[in-house]
Design a protein around this motif. Structure first.
Motif, PDB file in Angstrom:
ATOM      1  N   ASN A  73       0.792  -1.427  -0.082  1.00 34.89           N
ATOM      2  CA  ASN A  73      -0.102   0.081   0.136  1.00 34.89           C
ATOM      3  C   ASN A  73       0.803   1.332  -0.027  1.00 34.89           C
ATOM      4  OD1 ASN A  73      -2.261  -1.696   0.148  1.00 34.89           O
ATOM      5  ND2 ASN A  73      -2.385  -1.510   2.248  1.00 34.89           N
ATOM      6  N   THR A  74       2.300   1.013   0.365  1.00 37.13           N
ATOM      7  CA  THR A  74       3.103   2.304   0.587  1.00 37.13           C
ATOM      8  C   THR A  74       4.061   2.225  -0.775  1.00 37.13           C
ATOM      9  OG1 THR A  74       4.457   1.336   1.892  1.00 37.13           O
ATOM     10  CG2 THR A  74       2.690   2.264   3.099  1.00 37.13           C
ATOM     11  N   SER A  75       3.821   1.558  -1.467  1.00 36.12           N
ATOM     12  CA  SER A  75       4.690   1.456  -2.870  1.00 36.12           C
ATOM     13  C   SER A  75       3.960   1.853  -3.962  1.00 36.12           C
ATOM     14  CB  SER A  75       5.027   0.044  -2.767  1.00 36.12           C
ATOM     15  OG  SER A  75       3.994  -0.657  -3.333  1.00 36.12           O
ATOM     16  N   GLY A 285      -1.233 -11.861 -13.873  1.00 41.06           N
ATOM     17  CA  GLY A 285      -0.417 -10.716 -13.669  1.00 41.06           C
ATOM     18  C   GLY A 285      -1.034 -10.144 -12.193  1.00 41.06           C
ATOM     19  N   LEU A 286      -1.976 -10.135 -11.657  1.00 36.29           N
ATOM     20  CA  LEU A 286      -2.191  -9.685 -10.366  1.00 36.29           C
ATOM     21  C   LEU A 286      -1.368 -10.313  -9.212  1.00 36.29           C
ATOM     22  CD1 LEU A 286      -3.784  -8.257  -8.343  1.00 36.29           C
ATOM     23  CD2 LEU A 286      -5.600  -9.859  -8.122  1.00 36.29           C
ATOM     24  N   ALA A 287      -1.269 -11.863  -9.413  1.00 37.90           N
ATOM     25  CA  ALA A 287      -0.331 -12.323  -8.327  1.00 37.90           C
ATOM     26  C   ALA A 287       1.136 -11.975  -8.591  1.00 37.90           C
ATOM     27  CB  ALA A 287      -0.172 -13.846  -8.488  1.00 37.90           C
ATOM     28  N   TYR A 288       1.565 -11.494  -9.912  1.00 34.44           N
ATOM     29  CA  TYR A 288       3.118 -11.104 -10.172  1.00 34.44           C
ATOM     30  C   TYR A 288       3.190 -10.015  -9.451  1.00 34.44           C
ATOM     31  CZ  TYR A 288       6.707  -9.410 -13.047  1.00 34.44           C
ATOM     32  OH  TYR A 288       8.033  -8.753 -13.365  1.00 34.44           O
ATOM     33  N   GLU A 289       1.998  -8.971  -9.420  1.00 36.86           N
ATOM     34  CA  GLU A 289       2.277  -7.697  -8.936  1.00 36.86           C
ATOM     35  C   GLU A 289       2.309  -7.514  -7.601  1.00 36.86           C
ATOM     36  OE1 GLU A 289       2.644  -3.502  -8.567  1.00 36.86           O
ATOM     37  OE2 GLU A 289       3.079  -4.827 -10.231  1.00 36.86           O
ATOM     38  N   ILE A 290       1.480  -8.517  -6.758  1.00 38.51           N
ATOM     39  CA  ILE A 290       1.640  -8.472  -5.280  1.00 38.51           C
ATOM     40  C   ILE A 290       2.963  -9.039  -4.864  1.00 38.51           C
ATOM     41  CG2 ILE A 290       0.594  -9.765  -3.422  1.00 38.51           C
ATOM     42  CD1 ILE A 290      -1.834  -9.867  -4.942  1.00 38.51           C
ATOM     43  N   VAL A 291       3.267 -10.018  -5.590  1.00 41.42           N
ATOM     44  CA  VAL A 291       4.580 -10.588  -5.253  1.00 41.42           C
ATOM     45  C   VAL A 291       5.719  -9.458  -5.251  1.00 41.42           C
ATOM     46  CG1 VAL A 291       6.492 -12.410  -5.787  1.00 41.42           C
ATOM     47  CG2 VAL A 291       3.933 -13.100  -5.351  1.00 41.42           C
ATOM     48  N   ARG A 292       5.682  -8.865  -6.471  1.00 41.38           N
ATOM     49  CA  ARG A 292       6.760  -7.891  -6.896  1.00 41.38           C
ATOM     50  C   ARG A 292       6.692  -6.739  -5.859  1.00 41.38           C
ATOM     51  NH1 ARG A 292       7.344  -2.855  -8.069  1.00 41.38           N
ATOM     52  NH2 ARG A 292       5.064  -2.608  -8.046  1.00 41.38           N
ATOM     53  N   ALA A 293       5.588  -6.295  -5.431  1.00 33.59           N
ATOM     54  CA  ALA A 293       5.597  -5.064  -4.464  1.00 33.59           C
ATOM     55  C   ALA A 293       5.963  -5.430  -3.086  1.00 33.59           C
ATOM     56  CB  ALA A 293       4.047  -4.463  -4.422  1.00 33.59           C
ATOM     57  N   MET A 294       5.588  -6.558  -2.654  1.00 32.42           N
ATOM     58  CA  MET A 294       6.098  -7.439  -1.245  1.00 32.42           C
ATOM     59  C   MET A 294       7.544  -7.412  -1.209  1.00 32.42           C
ATOM     60  SD  MET A 294       2.837  -9.492  -0.215  1.00 32.42           S
ATOM     61  CE  MET A 294       1.276  -9.059   0.305  1.00 32.42           C
ATOM     62  N   ASP A 295       8.198  -8.204  -2.262  1.00 29.82           N
ATOM     63  CA  ASP A 295       9.332  -8.489  -2.595  1.00 29.82           C
ATOM     64  C   ASP A 295      10.343  -7.396  -2.593  1.00 29.82           C
ATOM     65  OD1 ASP A 295      11.950 -10.072  -2.734  1.00 29.82           O
ATOM     66  OD2 ASP A 295      12.042  -9.709  -4.945  1.00 29.82           O
ATOM     67  N   GLU A 296       9.935  -6.242  -3.165  1.00 28.34           N
ATOM     68  CA  GLU A 296      10.652  -4.982  -3.239  1.00 28.34           C
ATOM     69  C   GLU A 296      10.654  -4.102  -2.164  1.00 28.34           C
ATOM     70  OE1 GLU A 296       9.694  -3.264  -6.705  1.00 28.34           O
ATOM     71  OE2 GLU A 296      10.792  -4.680  -8.155  1.00 28.34           O
ATOM     72  N   ASN A 297       9.470  -4.178  -1.192  1.00 25.22           N
ATOM     73  CA  ASN A 297       9.359  -3.308  -0.182  1.00 25.22           C
ATOM     74  C   ASN A 297       9.331  -3.697   1.442  1.00 25.22           C
ATOM     75  OD1 ASN A 297       8.709  -0.518  -1.852  1.00 25.22           O
ATOM     76  ND2 ASN A 297       7.566  -2.226  -3.040  1.00 25.22           N
ATOM     77  N   ILE A 298       9.245  -5.315   1.248  1.00 27.63           N
ATOM     78  CA  ILE A 298       9.192  -5.725   2.675  1.00 27.63           C
ATOM     79  C   ILE A 298      10.279  -5.239   3.554  1.00 27.63           C
ATOM     80  CG2 ILE A 298      10.403  -7.709   2.365  1.00 27.63           C
ATOM     81  CD1 ILE A 298       6.981  -7.334   4.325  1.00 27.63           C
TER      82      ILE A 298
END
Length: 338
Positions: A73-75, A285-298
């Protein structure tokens, strides 16, 4: 010797509560209020909103769910994660499979039972869910006083021990260890004081070792390691082979050096990850975006348990071929997996 008379049982999967008994709890879980970070209504309107079932308010799994949701949410993401309360992993997974949530944090033992139709899901195998990522481990953790000189769990054989209460996850894991290692644990040498109380009687020398099957690192053991010098004990590879052969719902895990203060060596143990799961029908595409955002920002969350996601072999483990294809594509593009 296993202390069945003391309330312990083997980890072998036996029929648990019939799933129909969870129906009322599932309905309750679905009706519970929204928790987590305060929703930004403008951001929600501009993004695709998904719901995440993440335990009850105040539970550790709920705290980790907040951090995961915030990482998205903050990304700069096209997705917004709305956090929902849910009453336990079995209920979360059942509701996920019924389409009531888009995402759910689910403990690895429940994933195993659901996919294989065992335990709580006896005779009702679930196939319409997939894993997006492993988030943090729950692991068998044995601690001893540093001045004891102990390094391995089997060295506790015949000594005074304490662990969690009977029929808890720690209780079942203790039984699995005693059985697989053929440890001679007598009633007069074993306490079931609960994990918090166990730290106190380790500190005063009443017992030589204590056991907790907990998230790693566990807050209670962090505090203990800051108050006194402790050793975190390892299993041998042969011992882990025996434990996993008897209890296939577990897997090998490692606790990196530095997990607790004064822990200078990697510790070999067993347990299971807590997984972020999605419905099998979620678009790639949705699964890809969720994983990308979490991996890059966690990493911005600063959470010691979610630091396990920095180990990419842990993050994107395939389990029993349950990895969502959208997540798989992201991990392959990043070079985390072949």
């Amino acid at each position: 010797m296993i202390l069945y008379k003391m309330g312990y049982r083997k980890r072998n999967r036996t029929p648990g509560r019939p799933l129909r008994l969870l129906a009322a709890a599932a309905l309750l879980g679905s009706a519970l209020a929204l928790w987590g970070c305060a929703p930004d209504e403008e951001a929600k309107r501009e993004r695709q909103c998904v719901t995440l079932a993440g335990g009850l308010h105040g539970e550790l799994i709920h705290r980790e769910a907040i951090a995961l949701a915030d990482s998205v949410n903050t990304s700069e993401s096209t997705v917004y994660v709305e956090l929902k309360e849910s009453k336990g992993s079995p209920v979360s997974l059942e509701n996920l499979c019924q389409g009531k949530y888009d995402l759910a944090l689910v403990s690895g033992d429940v994933v195993y039972d659901a996919w294989n139709g065992e335990g709580t899901f006896e005779g009702e195998k679930k196939e319409n869910f997939r894993i997006l990522m492993a988030c943090y481990p729950a692991a068998s953790q044995w601690l001893a006083r540093k001045d004891s000189g102990l390094a391995f769990v089997h060295e506790l054989d015949g000594r005074n021990l304490s662990a969690g209460t009977a029929f808890s996850e720690t209780g079942m894991a203790s039984a699995a260890v005693f059985d697989a290692l053929d440890m001679d644990v007598k009633e007069e040498n074993f306490w079931q004081r609960g994990i918090e109380n166990s730290t106190g009687i380790l500190r005063d020398g009443t017992v030589d070792g204590i056991h907790g099957f907990l998230e790693a690192p566990a807050d209670v053991f962090i505090r203990l390691s800051e108050e006194m010098e402790v050793s975190v004990l390892s299993y041998t590879e042969e011992e882990l082979d025996r434990i996993l052969e008897i209890n296939p719902g577990y897997q090998r895990l490692t606790l990196p050096a530095g997990t607790y203060r004064g822990q200078e060596e990697l510790v070999r143990t067993f347990g299971f990850p807590v997984f972020l799961c999605a419905g099998a029908e979620m678009e790639d595409g949705l699964a890809y975006e969720i994983v990308r955002a979490m991996d890059e920002n966690i990493g911005k969350a600063g959470d010691p348990r979610l630091a396990a996601m920095e180990d990419k072999s842990f993050l994107c483990q395939d389990g029993s071929g349950l990895l969502h294809e959208g997540a798989r594509r992201y991990y392959q593009e990043k070079g985390y997996i072949d």
